[in-house]
Design a protein around this motif. Sequence first.
Motif, short mmCIF file in Angstrom:
data_model
loop_
_atom_site.label_atom_id
_atom_site.label_comp_id
_atom_site.label_asym_id
_atom_site.label_seq_id
_atom_site.Cartn_x
_atom_site.Cartn_y
_atom_site.Cartn_z
N THR A 8 0.82 -1.21 0.00
CA THR A 8 0.00 0.00 0.00
C THR A 8 0.86 1.26 0.00
O THR A 8 0.87 2.05 0.95
N THR A 16 -2.99 -0.61 -9.12
CA THR A 16 -4.38 -0.97 -8.83
C THR A 16 -5.33 0.02 -9.49
O THR A 16 -6.41 -0.36 -9.95
N GLU A 20 -8.14 -1.31 -12.10
CA GLU A 20 -9.55 -1.02 -11.84
C GLU A 20 -10.14 -0.18 -12.97
O GLU A 20 -11.27 -0.42 -13.41
N LEU A 28 -4.40 -10.01 -6.33
CA LEU A 28 -3.54 -9.20 -5.49
C LEU A 28 -2.72 -10.12 -4.58
O LEU A 28 -3.28 -10.92 -3.82
N ARG A 200 -12.20 2.44 -5.73
CA ARG A 200 -12.07 0.99 -5.55
C ARG A 200 -10.63 0.59 -5.26
O ARG A 200 -10.36 -0.27 -4.41
N GLU A 203 -9.83 1.39 -1.73
CA GLU A 203 -10.54 0.48 -0.83
C GLU A 203 -9.79 -0.84 -0.71
O GLU A 203 -9.69 -1.41 0.38
N ARG A 204 -9.24 -1.33 -1.81
CA ARG A 204 -8.42 -2.55 -1.74
C ARG A 204 -7.24 -2.34 -0.80
O ARG A 204 -6.87 -3.24 -0.04
N GLU A 207 -8.39 -2.43 2.85
CA GLU A 207 -8.68 -3.80 3.27
C GLU A 207 -7.41 -4.54 3.68
O GLU A 207 -7.42 -5.39 4.56
#
Length: 231
Positions: A8, A16, A20, A28, A200, A203-204, A207
């Motif tokens: 991240t 990503t 997306e 991933l 999105r 958000e991945r 998470e």
Amino acid sequence: MIDLHYWTTPNGHKITIFLEEASVPYRLIPVNISTGDQFKPDFLRIAPNNRIPAIVDTEPADGGTPISLFESGAILQYLAEKTGKFLPADLRGRFEVMQWLFWQMGGLGPMAGQNHHFVQYAPERIPYAMERYVKETNRLYGVLNKRLADRAFVAGDYSIADMASYPWIVLHERQQQNLDDFPHLKRWFETIAMRPAVERAYERARELNEQPVVTLESAAILFGQTAGAVQ
């Protein structure tokens, strides 16, 4: 299928976002750089510089064996060419995008990264280094702001040049930059932030790693590397 070896960070977010945006199926594969996953032999085989991101395309366009790639700029170019998206096909448009992709790779990313290191993580406060990289980050924000004064996106239509720079601007507060000083950049930033694919992608990230923290142990892994780490 694209296997994305990822963590991240801004460079990870670039990929990503593209996947997306382009609706490319991907898997991933977390590479926790704070615990040393980037030095595992399996990862080093596809990313010899022991940095994320890296990809393995199991279905390359030539129909041959899987292709592995490291370096986020090279990955963005590869994916754009594979999908025919977010990189113009004409000569002038293509290199308009490519020069701004390289600008991010050679300027905004490295300088903002040094800004992060000396302002946030260095074990001792070095005023010269802090001032140097905060000011250079500010200059680069100015370059981007000027570029965006008469256009919606960095190189014409929305492209991999925008995807490359955006994740580094997300961290503007940590870089001691005020977006109100850069109105064109701020408008561009807010426009991209509202794109569903970008939402999105982040958000991945949440998470996987909700609150990244650099501890004394992880700092030794992240910032204490020598050639021995990749041998």
